[in-house]
Scaffold this motif. Structure first.
Motif, PDB file in Angstrom:
ATOM      1  N   GLN A  16       8.012   0.070  -0.241  1.00  0.00           N
ATOM      2  CA  GLN A  16       9.013   0.965   0.345  1.00  0.00           C
ATOM      3  C   GLN A  16       8.570   1.506   1.692  1.00  0.00           C
ATOM      4  O   GLN A  16       9.308   2.236   2.336  1.00  0.00           O
ATOM      5  CB  GLN A  16       9.291   2.125  -0.606  1.00  0.00           C
ATOM      6  N   GLY A  17       7.345   1.161   2.104  1.00  0.00           N
ATOM      7  CA  GLY A  17       6.888   1.547   3.422  1.00  0.00           C
ATOM      8  C   GLY A  17       5.970   2.752   3.462  1.00  0.00           C
ATOM      9  O   GLY A  17       5.644   3.238   4.545  1.00  0.00           O
ATOM     10  N   MET A  18       5.552   3.250   2.308  1.00  0.00           N
ATOM     11  CA  MET A  18       4.651   4.403   2.294  1.00  0.00           C
ATOM     12  C   MET A  18       3.246   3.986   2.701  1.00  0.00           C
ATOM     13  O   MET A  18       2.813   2.877   2.421  1.00  0.00           O
ATOM     14  CB  MET A  18       4.585   5.016   0.899  1.00  0.00           C
ATOM     15  N   SER A  19       2.547   4.908   3.330  1.00  0.00           N
ATOM     16  CA  SER A  19       1.167   4.648   3.709  1.00  0.00           C
ATOM     17  C   SER A  19       0.251   4.859   2.502  1.00  0.00           C
ATOM     18  O   SER A  19       0.635   5.477   1.513  1.00  0.00           O
ATOM     19  CB  SER A  19       0.740   5.581   4.834  1.00  0.00           C
ATOM     20  N   ILE A  20      -0.953   4.347   2.607  1.00  0.00           N
ATOM     21  CA  ILE A  20      -1.927   4.508   1.526  1.00  0.00           C
ATOM     22  C   ILE A  20      -2.239   5.978   1.307  1.00  0.00           C
ATOM     23  O   ILE A  20      -2.358   6.442   0.170  1.00  0.00           O
ATOM     24  CB  ILE A  20      -3.199   3.690   1.830  1.00  0.00           C
ATOM     25  N   ARG A  21      -2.357   6.735   2.399  1.00  0.00           N
ATOM     26  CA  ARG A  21      -2.622   8.174   2.273  1.00  0.00           C
ATOM     27  C   ARG A  21      -1.511   8.889   1.525  1.00  0.00           C
ATOM     28  O   ARG A  21      -1.756   9.745   0.674  1.00  0.00           O
ATOM     29  CB  ARG A  21      -2.768   8.808   3.651  1.00  0.00           C
ATOM     30  N   ARG A  22      -0.295   8.565   1.849  1.00  0.00           N
ATOM     31  CA  ARG A  22       0.837   9.239   1.204  1.00  0.00           C
ATOM     32  C   ARG A  22       0.933   8.856  -0.268  1.00  0.00           C
ATOM     33  O   ARG A  22       1.201   9.707  -1.123  1.00  0.00           O
ATOM     34  CB  ARG A  22       2.134   8.882   1.927  1.00  0.00           C
ATOM     35  N   ILE A  23       0.680   7.584  -0.577  1.00  0.00           N
ATOM     36  CA  ILE A  23       0.696   7.145  -1.975  1.00  0.00           C
ATOM     37  C   ILE A  23      -0.383   7.886  -2.761  1.00  0.00           C
ATOM     38  O   ILE A  23      -0.147   8.361  -3.870  1.00  0.00           O
ATOM     39  CB  ILE A  23       0.483   5.614  -2.075  1.00  0.00           C
ATOM     40  N   SER A  24      -1.555   8.010  -2.154  1.00  0.00           N
ATOM     41  CA  SER A  24      -2.651   8.687  -2.856  1.00  0.00           C
ATOM     42  C   SER A  24      -2.320  10.166  -3.090  1.00  0.00           C
ATOM     43  O   SER A  24      -2.644  10.713  -4.135  1.00  0.00           O
ATOM     44  CB  SER A  24      -3.957   8.537  -2.085  1.00  0.00           C
ATOM     45  N   ARG A  25      -1.675  10.802  -2.128  1.00  0.00           N
ATOM     46  CA  ARG A  25      -1.270  12.199  -2.301  1.00  0.00           C
ATOM     47  C   ARG A  25      -0.202  12.339  -3.380  1.00  0.00           C
ATOM     48  O   ARG A  25      -0.248  13.243  -4.208  1.00  0.00           O
ATOM     49  CB  ARG A  25      -0.742  12.774  -0.987  1.00  0.00           C
ATOM     50  N   GLU A  26       0.776  11.443  -3.363  1.00  0.00           N
ATOM     51  CA  GLU A  26       1.885  11.501  -4.328  1.00  0.00           C
ATOM     52  C   GLU A  26       1.396  11.312  -5.756  1.00  0.00           C
ATOM     53  O   GLU A  26       1.847  11.990  -6.667  1.00  0.00           O
ATOM     54  CB  GLU A  26       2.924  10.413  -4.018  1.00  0.00           C
ATOM     55  N   LEU A  27       0.470  10.373  -5.949  1.00  0.00           N
ATOM     56  CA  LEU A  27       0.035  10.026  -7.292  1.00  0.00           C
ATOM     57  C   LEU A  27      -1.242  10.739  -7.717  1.00  0.00           C
ATOM     58  O   LEU A  27      -1.655  10.630  -8.873  1.00  0.00           O
ATOM     59  CB  LEU A  27      -0.166   8.510  -7.396  1.00  0.00           C
ATOM     60  N   GLY A  28      -1.878  11.441  -6.786  1.00  0.00           N
ATOM     61  CA  GLY A  28      -3.097  12.162  -7.118  1.00  0.00           C
ATOM     62  C   GLY A  28      -4.293  11.256  -7.325  1.00  0.00           C
ATOM     63  O   GLY A  28      -5.139  11.515  -8.173  1.00  0.00           O
ATOM     64  N   LEU A  29      -4.349  10.181  -6.547  1.00  0.00           N
ATOM     65  CA  LEU A  29      -5.447   9.220  -6.650  1.00  0.00           C
ATOM     66  C   LEU A  29      -6.243   9.194  -5.363  1.00  0.00           C
ATOM     67  O   LEU A  29      -5.792   9.685  -4.324  1.00  0.00           O
ATOM     68  CB  LEU A  29      -4.887   7.810  -6.906  1.00  0.00           C
ATOM     69  N   SER A  30      -7.402   8.603  -5.421  1.00  0.00           N
ATOM     70  CA  SER A  30      -8.214   8.418  -4.233  1.00  0.00           C
ATOM     71  C   SER A  30      -7.588   7.330  -3.355  1.00  0.00           C
ATOM     72  O   SER A  30      -6.973   6.390  -3.861  1.00  0.00           O
ATOM     73  CB  SER A  30      -9.624   7.997  -4.657  1.00  0.00           C
ATOM     74  N   ARG A  31      -7.763   7.469  -2.049  1.00  0.00           N
ATOM     75  CA  ARG A  31      -7.254   6.430  -1.141  1.00  0.00           C
ATOM     76  C   ARG A  31      -7.910   5.092  -1.426  1.00  0.00           C
ATOM     77  O   ARG A  31      -7.270   4.051  -1.367  1.00  0.00           O
ATOM     78  CB  ARG A  31      -7.515   6.809   0.313  1.00  0.00           C
ATOM     79  N   ASN A  32      -9.205   5.126  -1.730  1.00  0.00           N
ATOM     80  CA  ASN A  32      -9.915   3.875  -2.007  1.00  0.00           C
ATOM     81  C   ASN A  32      -9.401   3.211  -3.282  1.00  0.00           C
ATOM     82  O   ASN A  32      -9.327   1.985  -3.356  1.00  0.00           O
ATOM     83  CB  ASN A  32     -11.421   4.124  -2.112  1.00  0.00           C
TER      84      ASN A  32
END
Length: 62
Positions: A16-32
């Motif tokens: 959907q075009g989300m960045s890795i940082r935004r996905i990690s914030r949304e799901l509460g996961l580490s960027r790595n």
């Protein structure tokens, strides 16, 4: 350990075009962690059944 549903959600959000940082914030996961799932480096672990261990009480059972 992450569930299969969470892994699918990571891929959907990336499409959907989300960045890795935004996905990690949304799901509460580490960027790595998100990055590894997107690269396919993390796969669902395969667990085998545990062997039945003898009990201390086995000699006294009928």
């Amino acid at each position: 350990m992450l569930t299969q549903e969470l892994a699918v959600e990571i891929h959907v959000l990336k499409r959907q075009g989300m960045s890795i940082r935004r996905i990690s914030r949304e799901l509460g996961l580490s960027r790595n962690t998100v990055r590894q799932y997107l690269r396919g480096q993390i796969k669902k672990p395969i667990y085998s059944k545990r062997p039945i261990r003898p009990s201390k009480l086995d000699p006294y059972k009928d």
